[in-house]
Write a protein that holds these residues in place. Structure first.
Motif, mmCIF file in Angstrom:
data_model
loop_
_atom_site.group_PDB
_atom_site.id
_atom_site.type_symbol
_atom_site.label_atom_id
_atom_site.label_comp_id
_atom_site.label_asym_id
_atom_site.label_seq_id
_atom_site.Cartn_x
_atom_site.Cartn_y
_atom_site.Cartn_z
ATOM 1 N N ALA A 99 0.760 -1.099 0.000
ATOM 2 C CA ALA A 99 0.107 0.085 -0.159
ATOM 3 C C ALA A 99 0.907 1.256 0.079
ATOM 4 O O ALA A 99 0.634 1.988 -0.542
ATOM 5 N N ARG A 100 1.926 1.330 0.795
ATOM 6 C CA ARG A 100 2.978 2.478 0.837
ATOM 7 C C ARG A 100 3.697 2.662 -0.558
ATOM 8 O O ARG A 100 3.793 3.790 -0.807
ATOM 9 N N VAL A 101 4.104 1.230 -1.107
ATOM 10 C CA VAL A 101 4.691 1.576 -2.488
ATOM 11 C C VAL A 101 3.560 2.035 -3.437
ATOM 12 O O VAL A 101 3.968 2.966 -4.279
ATOM 13 N N ARG A 102 2.360 1.568 -3.326
ATOM 14 C CA ARG A 102 1.398 2.000 -4.272
ATOM 15 C C ARG A 102 1.130 3.744 -4.030
ATOM 16 O O ARG A 102 1.088 4.355 -5.098
ATOM 17 N N ARG A 103 1.160 4.072 -2.909
ATOM 18 C CA ARG A 103 0.835 5.415 -2.535
ATOM 19 C C ARG A 103 2.094 6.452 -3.020
ATOM 20 O O ARG A 103 1.851 7.510 -3.659
ATOM 21 N N THR A 104 3.384 5.983 -2.789
ATOM 22 C CA THR A 104 4.383 6.469 -3.260
ATOM 23 C C THR A 104 4.333 6.554 -4.919
ATOM 24 O O THR A 104 4.843 7.756 -5.503
ATOM 25 N N THR A 105 4.240 5.446 -5.456
ATOM 26 C CA THR A 105 4.133 5.466 -7.001
ATOM 27 C C THR A 105 3.029 6.536 -7.542
ATOM 28 O O THR A 105 3.449 7.093 -8.580
ATOM 29 N N ARG A 106 1.786 6.606 -6.959
ATOM 30 C CA ARG A 106 0.843 7.300 -7.230
ATOM 31 C C ARG A 106 1.464 8.827 -7.293
ATOM 32 O O ARG A 106 1.080 9.716 -7.969
ATOM 33 N N ARG A 107 1.864 9.040 -6.210
ATOM 34 C CA ARG A 107 2.289 10.506 -5.761
ATOM 35 C C ARG A 107 3.418 10.808 -6.771
ATOM 36 O O ARG A 107 3.325 12.031 -7.269
ATOM 37 N N ASN A 108 4.312 10.003 -7.151
ATOM 38 C CA ASN A 108 5.495 10.384 -7.943
ATOM 39 C C ASN A 108 4.930 10.580 -9.577
ATOM 40 O O ASN A 108 5.182 11.451 -10.221
#
Lengths: 277, 258
Positions: free
Chosen positions: B9-18
């Motif tokens: 979930a954290r990776v998804r959030r980071t990817t989305r933010r980037n």
């Protein structure tokens, strides 16, 4: 636990000598009108005694602790610790634990506990020895490197107690240290407090709202009146020194708390402005 | 269990933010290109042309001379604004009455367009480095003071009582309790002060200087050297963004412990 570095070598067993005393102490906060918060109070704390103070909200319990600690000067009367007057400064040998979370959020648990020792210029090896012991004693060994925000309220309070303990205070003043905790945690923390009191052999003054806490932990309980706070009763509990929270099941425990409640109820009604007592 | 669920979930959030940040950059570049198509090179150079000009400019000695002039003025300004702002904020925060009196005044001063003070600064300091530094300082010092003051006023009183209970002197309390306790807020103030101090120095260079990046911008405008103006602005924007990202990361790191 092979050593007891939290107490001074040769710390004595409780003896009926006066460790701290208040004589005719009052505290009046200036203003218009001035607020007479406390006293006059007369109290002797015996060396090694565990003394609890109960009273209605706003009766001056914390003011009493502040005056005894030297955090606040008495308006009248005399406060002494180990025979020397306490006058507006915290004397060496007195440790204070507050109700609010006073852990330093920028320091780890170990660094919090070591804070006072470092400021006092204590030898690093001695700091490590005392901190390791205090952290272990308070059940924080697994969290020594954690920061306060990673801990529960009870654990943070234990950090503050450990930080006070490592300074080897001979008089420990506790201002509702478990006030923010749930009932079962308070009882367990009470057991911890009794354990460290026995080990350090310090004199303890505990301010609390909780009757059961006062009745369980103390050798003596002082019940205070509504503001201006005065002692309306001083109750000897008669508990053995080696005690814990299982005392609540003792036959005399209910009678003790009932006696304290009879005072507290009447004074609390006065404090909130009721006419019946 | 929760950790294994939380990691993706954290990776998804980071990817989305980037991805979102990249999208914003692309939109800005598209707007820039659109402005170039609409107005032509008399008003603004294209993104590609600006990057090429900036790249060649980075290889020129004169450019680094101007960078150095701005850097020196900015370093002096930031140092003075930071030391003055933090010291004032701590002192006013500890002296509650003074804080109550000065805080609204400082807040009002903060809203004044500082450029209106520029004639006074010039008369006081003359042309050159000192005027640039003074102008940078008056931009940066007020937000740093206000952030520090607010942090000290908001400090839990129990920390100061603990310091007294530990028999710390007033100086020891400031050094060992007060300052570290308010450090994250001070750092936020420094981050805001960083941007405003840089702005002040650049404006100072634009109005009364023969050196520096601000001077390059105004010189480019006066000579209608659009590629130079746009390229210098691009370099300043990229440098400011880089510094701000680093300061923001440090700011978050400090707050993560609280």
């Amino acid at each position: 636990m092979d050593a007891l570095p939290l107490s001074e070598p040769g710390a004595n067993l409780p003896a009926p000598t006066v460790h701290a005393s208040l004589r005719g102490v009052t505290r009046i906060y200036p203003g218009s009108p001035p607020v007479h918060a406390l006293g006059p109070i007369d109290l002797d704390l015996a060396k090694g005694e565990f003394f609890a103070v109960i009273g209605p909200s706003g009766c001056g319990k914390s003011t009493l602790l502040d005056v005894l600690a030297g955090l606040s000067a008495a308006s009248d009367g005399q406060v002494t610790f180990e025979g020397k007057p306490v006058a507006g400064n915290v004397p060496e040998g007195v440790g204070v634990v507050f109700q609010e979370d006073a852990s330093f959020p920028w320091l780890s648990v170990s660094d919090n506990v070591a804070f006072g020792l470092r400021r006092a210029g204590v030898d690093p090896a001695e700091i490590k020895r005392r901190v390791d012991y205090a952290v272990g004693f308070m059940g924080l060994r697994d969290f020594a490197r954690a920061f306060p925000m990673q801990l529960s309220g009870g654990m943070r309070q234990r950090v503050c107690i450990a930080r006070t303990l490592v300074m080897q205070p001979r008089l420990i003043l506790l201002d509702e240290p478990f006030g923010a905790l749930d009932q079962q945690t308070r009882l367990l923390m009470g057991d911890e407090l009794l354990r460290l009191w026995r080990e350090t052999q310090a004199t303890v003054l505990l301010i609390t709202h909780a009757l059961d806490e006062a009745a369980m932990l103390s050798d003596r309980v002082g019940a205070m009146s509504a503001r201006p706070g005065r002692f309306v009763d001083l109750v000897e509990t008669g508990w053995p020194r080696d005690r814990d929270s299982t005392l609540v099941a003792e036959a005399g425990f209910g009678a003790l708390t009932a006696r304290l409640w009879s005072h507290l109820r009447a004074e609390s009604i006065k404090a909130i402005g009721g006419g019946r007592a | 269990m929760s950790a294994t669920v939380a990691a993706p979930a954290r990776v998804r959030r980071t990817t989305r933010r980037n991805f979102d940040q990249l999208l914003i950059v692309l939109v800005l570049l598209a707007c820039w290109q659109g402005a170039y198509e609409y107005a032509g090179s008399v008003a603004v150079t294209s993104p590609a042309g600006t990057v090429a000009y900036a790249a060649s400019m980075l290889g020129q000695m004169w450019f680094w001379g101007d960078v150095g002039a701005t850097a020196i003025a900015f370093a002096y300004s930031l140092l003075i604004a930071s030391v003055l702002g933090v010291a004032l904020g701590l002192a006013l925060g500890l002296w509650r009455f003074a804080a109550d009196v000065t805080e609204p005044v400082l807040a009002a001063l903060y809203t004044i367009p500082k450029v209106t003070l520029y004639p006074v600064i010039l008369l006081l300091f003359g042309l050159g480095l000192s005027a640039k530094v003074a102008f940078g300082v008056i931009h940066g010092v007020i937000p740093i003071t206000l952030f520090t003051l607010s942090a000290v006023k908001g400090l839990p009183p129990v920390l100061l009582r603990t310091a007294r209970a530990m028999r710390l002197s007033p100086v020891q309390t400031i050094l060992w309790v007060l300052t570290p306790a308010v450090l994250p807020e001070i750092f936020t103030g420094l981050r805001v002060g960083f941007s405003l101090t840089l702005l002040g120095v650049l404006i100072g260079e634009m109005f009364a200087s023969q050196r520096g990046l601000g001077f390059l911008i105004i010189n480019g405008i006066n000579l209608h050297n659009v590629p130079l103006t746009t390229a210098v602005v691009l370099v300043i924007v990229l440098a400011a963004i880089g510094a701000n990202v680093a300061l923001l990361a440090a700011d978050r790191h400090l707050r993560r412990q609280r």
